[in-house]
Write a protein that holds these residues in place. Structure first.
Motif, PDB file in Angstrom:
ATOM      1  N   LEU A   1      21.214  21.641 -34.313  1.00  0.00           N
ATOM      2  CA  LEU A   1      21.883  22.946 -34.365  1.00  0.00           C
ATOM      3  C   LEU A   1      23.357  22.845 -34.746  1.00  0.00           C
ATOM      4  O   LEU A   1      23.859  23.657 -35.514  1.00  0.00           O
ATOM      5  CB  LEU A   1      21.772  23.655 -33.013  1.00  0.00           C
ATOM      6  N   THR A   2      24.079  21.872 -34.197  1.00  0.00           N
ATOM      7  CA  THR A   2      25.524  21.820 -34.390  1.00  0.00           C
ATOM      8  C   THR A   2      26.007  20.622 -35.198  1.00  0.00           C
ATOM      9  O   THR A   2      27.189  20.532 -35.490  1.00  0.00           O
ATOM     10  CB  THR A   2      26.246  21.796 -33.024  1.00  0.00           C
ATOM     11  N   GLY A   3      25.132  19.697 -35.537  1.00  0.00           N
ATOM     12  CA  GLY A   3      25.558  18.493 -36.234  1.00  0.00           C
ATOM     13  C   GLY A   3      26.073  17.457 -35.253  1.00  0.00           C
ATOM     14  O   GLY A   3      25.634  17.387 -34.106  1.00  0.00           O
ATOM     15  N   GLY A   4      27.060  16.692 -35.672  1.00  0.00           N
ATOM     16  CA  GLY A   4      27.596  15.622 -34.826  1.00  0.00           C
ATOM     17  C   GLY A   4      28.404  16.173 -33.661  1.00  0.00           C
ATOM     18  O   GLY A   4      29.004  17.240 -33.753  1.00  0.00           O
ATOM     19  N   TYR A   5      28.398  15.435 -32.566  1.00  0.00           N
ATOM     20  CA  TYR A   5      29.172  15.830 -31.386  1.00  0.00           C
ATOM     21  C   TYR A   5      29.609  14.602 -30.623  1.00  0.00           C
ATOM     22  O   TYR A   5      29.032  13.538 -30.751  1.00  0.00           O
ATOM     23  CB  TYR A   5      28.358  16.746 -30.461  1.00  0.00           C
ATOM     24  N   VAL A   6      30.653  14.784 -29.830  1.00  0.00           N
ATOM     25  CA  VAL A   6      31.091  13.779 -28.863  1.00  0.00           C
ATOM     26  C   VAL A   6      31.295  14.489 -27.533  1.00  0.00           C
ATOM     27  O   VAL A   6      31.675  15.660 -27.493  1.00  0.00           O
ATOM     28  CB  VAL A   6      32.384  13.042 -29.291  1.00  0.00           C
ATOM     29  N   ARG A   7      31.013  13.793 -26.454  1.00  0.00           N
ATOM     30  CA  ARG A   7      31.128  14.378 -25.119  1.00  0.00           C
ATOM     31  C   ARG A   7      31.593  13.301 -24.147  1.00  0.00           C
ATOM     32  O   ARG A   7      31.156  12.158 -24.227  1.00  0.00           O
ATOM     33  CB  ARG A   7      29.776  14.922 -24.673  1.00  0.00           C
ATOM     34  N   GLY A   8      32.459  13.679 -23.238  1.00  0.00           N
ATOM     35  CA  GLY A   8      32.917  12.783 -22.190  1.00  0.00           C
ATOM     36  C   GLY A   8      32.884  13.504 -20.857  1.00  0.00           C
ATOM     37  O   GLY A   8      33.080  14.718 -20.793  1.00  0.00           O
ATOM     38  N   GLU A   9      32.579  12.771 -19.802  1.00  0.00           N
ATOM     39  CA  GLU A   9      32.539  13.353 -18.464  1.00  0.00           C
ATOM     40  C   GLU A   9      33.014  12.312 -17.456  1.00  0.00           C
ATOM     41  O   GLU A   9      32.696  11.141 -17.582  1.00  0.00           O
ATOM     42  CB  GLU A   9      31.115  13.792 -18.123  1.00  0.00           C
ATOM     43  N   VAL A  10      33.791  12.755 -16.492  1.00  0.00           N
ATOM     44  CA  VAL A  10      34.207  11.912 -15.369  1.00  0.00           C
ATOM     45  C   VAL A  10      33.922  12.680 -14.095  1.00  0.00           C
ATOM     46  O   VAL A  10      33.971  13.908 -14.067  1.00  0.00           O
ATOM     47  CB  VAL A  10      35.699  11.515 -15.428  1.00  0.00           C
ATOM     48  N   GLY A  11      33.575  11.953 -13.054  1.00  0.00           N
ATOM     49  CA  GLY A  11      33.269  12.615 -11.798  1.00  0.00           C
ATOM     50  C   GLY A  11      33.466  11.691 -10.620  1.00  0.00           C
ATOM     51  O   GLY A  11      33.597  10.481 -10.764  1.00  0.00           O
ATOM     52  N   ALA A  12      33.488  12.304  -9.451  1.00  0.00           N
ATOM     53  CA  ALA A  12      33.645  11.550  -8.211  1.00  0.00           C
ATOM     54  C   ALA A  12      32.890  12.267  -7.108  1.00  0.00           C
ATOM     55  O   ALA A  12      32.880  13.498  -7.046  1.00  0.00           O
ATOM     56  CB  ALA A  12      35.104  11.428  -7.838  1.00  0.00           C
ATOM     57  N   ARG A  13      32.260  11.490  -6.258  1.00  0.00           N
ATOM     58  CA  ARG A  13      31.603  12.042  -5.073  1.00  0.00           C
ATOM     59  C   ARG A  13      32.610  11.997  -3.935  1.00  0.00           C
ATOM     60  O   ARG A  13      33.068  10.939  -3.545  1.00  0.00           O
ATOM     61  CB  ARG A  13      30.363  11.225  -4.730  1.00  0.00           C
ATOM     62  N   VAL A  14      32.965  13.174  -3.412  1.00  0.00           N
ATOM     63  CA  VAL A  14      33.989  13.246  -2.373  1.00  0.00           C
ATOM     64  C   VAL A  14      33.396  13.360  -0.977  1.00  0.00           C
ATOM     65  O   VAL A  14      34.094  13.176   0.014  1.00  0.00           O
ATOM     66  CB  VAL A  14      34.960  14.413  -2.626  1.00  0.00           C
ATOM     67  N   ALA A  15      32.138  13.668  -0.885  1.00  0.00           N
ATOM     68  CA  ALA A  15      31.403  13.700   0.383  1.00  0.00           C
ATOM     69  C   ALA A  15      29.974  13.276   0.079  1.00  0.00           C
ATOM     70  O   ALA A  15      29.604  13.102  -1.081  1.00  0.00           O
ATOM     71  CB  ALA A  15      31.440  15.095   1.003  1.00  0.00           C
ATOM     72  N   GLU A  16      29.165  13.121   1.098  1.00  0.00           N
ATOM     73  CA  GLU A  16      27.793  12.641   0.901  1.00  0.00           C
ATOM     74  C   GLU A  16      27.003  13.517  -0.071  1.00  0.00           C
ATOM     75  O   GLU A  16      26.215  13.027  -0.867  1.00  0.00           O
ATOM     76  CB  GLU A  16      27.068  12.589   2.244  1.00  0.00           C
ATOM     77  N   ASN A  17      27.229  14.816  -0.035  1.00  0.00           N
ATOM     78  CA  ASN A  17      26.445  15.705  -0.889  1.00  0.00           C
ATOM     79  C   ASN A  17      27.315  16.602  -1.771  1.00  0.00           C
ATOM     80  O   ASN A  17      26.855  17.616  -2.267  1.00  0.00           O
ATOM     81  CB  ASN A  17      25.523  16.579  -0.034  1.00  0.00           C
TER      82      ASN A  17
END
Length: 57
Positions: free
Chosen positions: A15-31
């Motif tokens: 649908l959109t051709g080429g793409y780049v994606r980045g994600e960062v995350g952290a678990r701050v509690a058990e859930n």
């Protein structure tokens, strides 16, 4: 419990051709986790942040 991650992707969508994606995350509690992402295609750019709440039995 504190763990984090970094994820990077590059690919091609029919649908959109080429793409780049980045994600960062952290678990701050058990859930509970926090994340931020950015994504770019030839036509658009977007970024966001959010919370993930996980649950289970």
């Amino acid at each position: 419990m504190r763990t984090g991650y970094v994820e990077a992707q590059a690919g091609v969508s029919s649908l959109t051709g080429g793409y780049v994606r980045g994600e960062v995350g952290a678990r701050v509690a058990e859930n509970l986790g926090l994340f931020m992402f950015g994504q770019a295609t030839k036509h658009q750019r977007m970024a966001g942040a959010g919370l993930r709440y996980t649950f289970g039995w």
